[in-house]
Design an enzyme around this catalytic site. Structure first.
Site, PDB file in Angstrom:
ATOM      1  N   TYR A  12       0.827  -1.217   0.000  1.00  0.00           N
ATOM      2  CA  TYR A  12       0.000   0.000   0.000  1.00  0.00           C
ATOM      3  C   TYR A  12       0.857   1.260   0.000  1.00  0.00           C
ATOM      4  CZ  TYR A  12      -3.289   3.455   2.009  1.00  0.00           C
ATOM      5  OH  TYR A  12      -4.042   4.584   2.263  1.00  0.00           O
ATOM      6  N   ASN A 132       8.399 -13.608  10.619  1.00  0.00           N
ATOM      7  CA  ASN A 132       8.676 -12.852   9.391  1.00  0.00           C
ATOM      8  C   ASN A 132       9.185 -11.452   9.708  1.00  0.00           C
ATOM      9  OD1 ASN A 132       8.143 -12.412   6.292  1.00  0.00           O
ATOM     10  ND2 ASN A 132       7.231 -10.662   7.331  1.00  0.00           N
ATOM     11  N   THR A 158       5.396   2.116  14.014  1.00  0.00           N
ATOM     12  CA  THR A 158       3.977   2.414  14.175  1.00  0.00           C
ATOM     13  C   THR A 158       3.724   3.101  15.509  1.00  0.00           C
ATOM     14  OG1 THR A 158       1.784   1.405  14.526  1.00  0.00           O
ATOM     15  CG2 THR A 158       3.694   0.023  14.981  1.00  0.00           C
ATOM     16  N   SER A 193      -1.351  -5.697  20.137  1.00  0.00           N
ATOM     17  CA  SER A 193      -1.526  -6.865  19.263  1.00  0.00           C
ATOM     18  C   SER A 193      -0.172  -7.538  19.076  1.00  0.00           C
ATOM     19  CB  SER A 193      -2.094  -6.457  17.898  1.00  0.00           C
ATOM     20  OG  SER A 193      -1.088  -5.831  17.100  1.00  0.00           O
ATOM     21  N   TYR A 195       1.109  -8.107  16.144  1.00  0.00           N
ATOM     22  CA  TYR A 195       1.756  -7.284  15.123  1.00  0.00           C
ATOM     23  C   TYR A 195       2.514  -6.123  15.761  1.00  0.00           C
ATOM     24  CZ  TYR A 195       2.035  -3.219  12.069  1.00  0.00           C
ATOM     25  OH  TYR A 195       2.479  -2.087  11.423  1.00  0.00           O
ATOM     26  N   HIS A 196       1.853  -5.379  16.643  1.00  0.00           N
ATOM     27  CA  HIS A 196       2.508  -4.239  17.273  1.00  0.00           C
ATOM     28  C   HIS A 196       3.667  -4.686  18.172  1.00  0.00           C
ATOM     29  CE1 HIS A 196      -1.405  -2.301  16.188  1.00  0.00           C
ATOM     30  NE2 HIS A 196      -0.567  -1.337  15.838  1.00  0.00           N
ATOM     31  N   LYS A 199       6.668  -5.004  16.083  1.00  0.00           N
ATOM     32  CA  LYS A 199       7.258  -3.695  15.748  1.00  0.00           C
ATOM     33  C   LYS A 199       8.097  -3.158  16.916  1.00  0.00           C
ATOM     34  CE  LYS A 199       6.005  -1.891  12.222  1.00  0.00           C
ATOM     35  NZ  LYS A 199       6.499  -1.980  10.834  1.00  0.00           N
ATOM     36  N   ASN A 254     -10.598   4.730   5.041  1.00  0.00           N
ATOM     37  CA  ASN A 254     -10.969   4.099   3.771  1.00  0.00           C
ATOM     38  C   ASN A 254     -12.168   3.166   3.961  1.00  0.00           C
ATOM     39  OD1 ASN A 254      -8.739   5.416   2.756  1.00  0.00           O
ATOM     40  ND2 ASN A 254      -7.526   3.574   2.383  1.00  0.00           N
ATOM     41  N   THR A 267     -19.230   1.231  11.356  1.00  0.00           N
ATOM     42  CA  THR A 267     -19.050   0.345  12.503  1.00  0.00           C
ATOM     43  C   THR A 267     -18.053   0.950  13.487  1.00  0.00           C
ATOM     44  OG1 THR A 267     -17.447  -0.866  11.151  1.00  0.00           O
ATOM     45  CG2 THR A 267     -19.662  -1.790  11.332  1.00  0.00           C
ATOM     46  N   TYR A 269     -16.343   0.688  16.951  1.00  0.00           N
ATOM     47  CA  TYR A 269     -16.089  -0.343  17.940  1.00  0.00           C
ATOM     48  C   TYR A 269     -16.258   0.252  19.339  1.00  0.00           C
ATOM     49  CZ  TYR A 269     -13.842  -2.942  14.089  1.00  0.00           C
ATOM     50  OH  TYR A 269     -13.567  -3.591  12.907  1.00  0.00           O
TER      51      TYR A 269
END
Length: 395
Positions: A12, A132, A158, A193, A195-196, A199, A254, A267, A269
């Site tokens: 992206y 990864n 991030t 998370s 993912y975070h 990072k 988006n 939506t 949350y």
């Protein structure tokens, strides 16, 4: 002009960055393993519109501009693949200018699994995210150390690394006074998370490489990005970057616009007080450009908070509802049960002056920016799959 290597060049942000830097005259090489494309296929996720593969994108870019973006399709979690990018062993015999094998002055690192929900879909996806993301960063710092110690590493971090602390968020560092002594430390991290978490580990690896090996590193703590259009993609819409609106890879602005256009209530949350920092995709390009022009010092881990303004989710929903109604959509807003374990009302005051100081001129989320998103989503309305929008992952 510099020789620049972009890791994750099909993504992206990676592809717009490649076009932007190529348009400025830099020699650009992009590397990708098509993880995101393959993940979307495996999860039956469809973007708003189709995108050419990376090789065809680069060919089209050359046809339209006369400028070349070299492409390497390979897995950067393999150390040999990463090393070859820095020791001139990549085979460019197929390229337009095959003899140009310069060591990169700057390397831009986007090459990671980028989704918090993906990282918590299952144990195997969580494991993949950790292995990864950390492996690629680990391989990168070793390759620079061994083959190109003067290369400036620009890493996409991030803002999610910081979490939502009840104190002001500084740009990466915090001065501490304790028992009459003082020191400077990396700002405390608290990921929401897997993912975070990966990072945060990236930042620790970079800090190690700077302290022990004197590498030159800029870590950009980026907030959620919105938009898809850049000056370079205006040449031909086939050059547009990917536009995900789903619950796994789509970003909130988006996604909200897509919901508004296809008649799904926005939506929110939980209570909707979650506050984050946002930026236009064109500001991502500016930030990378200014970081290249103003490199950090050797042996310095320079950290910028890469956001331009902050909003609560409720504020975003209200903005998008108002513009959507002006476009003839009857936009509703719906608070749903929060699938995430997070504070829904909290203090949030990040500092983000550093990039402005080196020359970035912010784009703000005004009515025109949102209206432009609406026009594009309306154009591709028939491609929208409504079942991709609602959250499927809980943590």
């Amino acid at each position: 002009m510099a020789n620049i290597l972009i890791l994750g060049g099909d993504g992206y942000l990676g592809w717009p960055t490649a076009m932007y830097l190529s348009s400025k005259g830099h020699e650009v090489t992009v590397v990708d393993n098509y993880f995101r494309r393959n993940a979307c296929l495996n999860l039956n996720i469809h973007p708003l519109y189709e995108n050419l593969n990376l090789i065809d994108r680069a060919r089209l870019w050359h046809e339209l501009t006369g400028k070349e973006i070299k492409v390497v399709i390979d897995d950067l979690s393999k150390s040999e693949v990463m090393n070859n990018l820095f020791n001139s062993k990549i085979d460019y015999s197929w390229a337009i200018n095959p003899n140009e094998k310069n060591i990169p002055q700057s390397v831009i690192h986007y090459a990671e699994q980028p989704s918090a929900p993906y990282s918590l879909m299952s144990q195997d996806k969580s494991e993949f995210t950790l292995l990864n993301n950390i492996s690629v960063t680990h391989n990168l710092i070793w390759s620079i150390k061994e083959y190109s110690p003067d290369t400036h590493l620009i890493k996409l971090g991030t803002m999610g690394e910081y979490g939502t602390p009840n104190i002001d968020i500084e740009e990466g560092w915090l001065n501490i006074n304790h028992n009459g002594r003082s020191d400077k430390f990396l700002y405390p991290r608290q990921a929401g998370s897997i993912y975070h978490t990966s990072k945060i580990m990236d930042t620790d690896l970079l800090w190690y490489a700077v302290r022990m090996w004197d590498l030159t590193v800029t870590d950009l703590m980026q907030g959620p990005v919105y938009g898809y259009k850049t000056d370079q993609s205006e040449i031909d819409e086939r050059l547009n970057t990917i536009f995900n609106y789903d619950d796994i890879f789509g970003t909130v602005i988006n996604r909200f616009v897509v919901q508004a256009v296809c008649g799904i209530p926005l939506t929110i949350y939980g209570k909707g007080g979650q506050t984050r920092g946002y930026l236009n995709i064109n500001d991502t390009l500016q930030c990378i450009d200014k970081a290249i022009e103003n490199p950090s010092k050797k042996g310095e881990l320079r950290i910028f908070n890469q956001i331009m303004e902050t909003f609560t989710v409720n504020e975003l929903a209200n903005k998008i509802q108002a513009i959507g109604n002006n476009h003839g959509h009857k936009v509703e807003v719906n608070n749903i049960s929060n699938p995430r374990k997070e504070l829904e009302n909290h203090y949030y005051n990040p500092t983000y002056q550093g990039l402005i100081d080196i020359g970035v001129t912010p784009h703000f989320l005004d009515d025109n920016a949102i209206a432009d998103l609406f026009k594009t989503v309306e154009k591709y309305k028939n491609n929208i799959l409504k079942e991709l929008i609602y959250p499927r992952v809980k943590w």
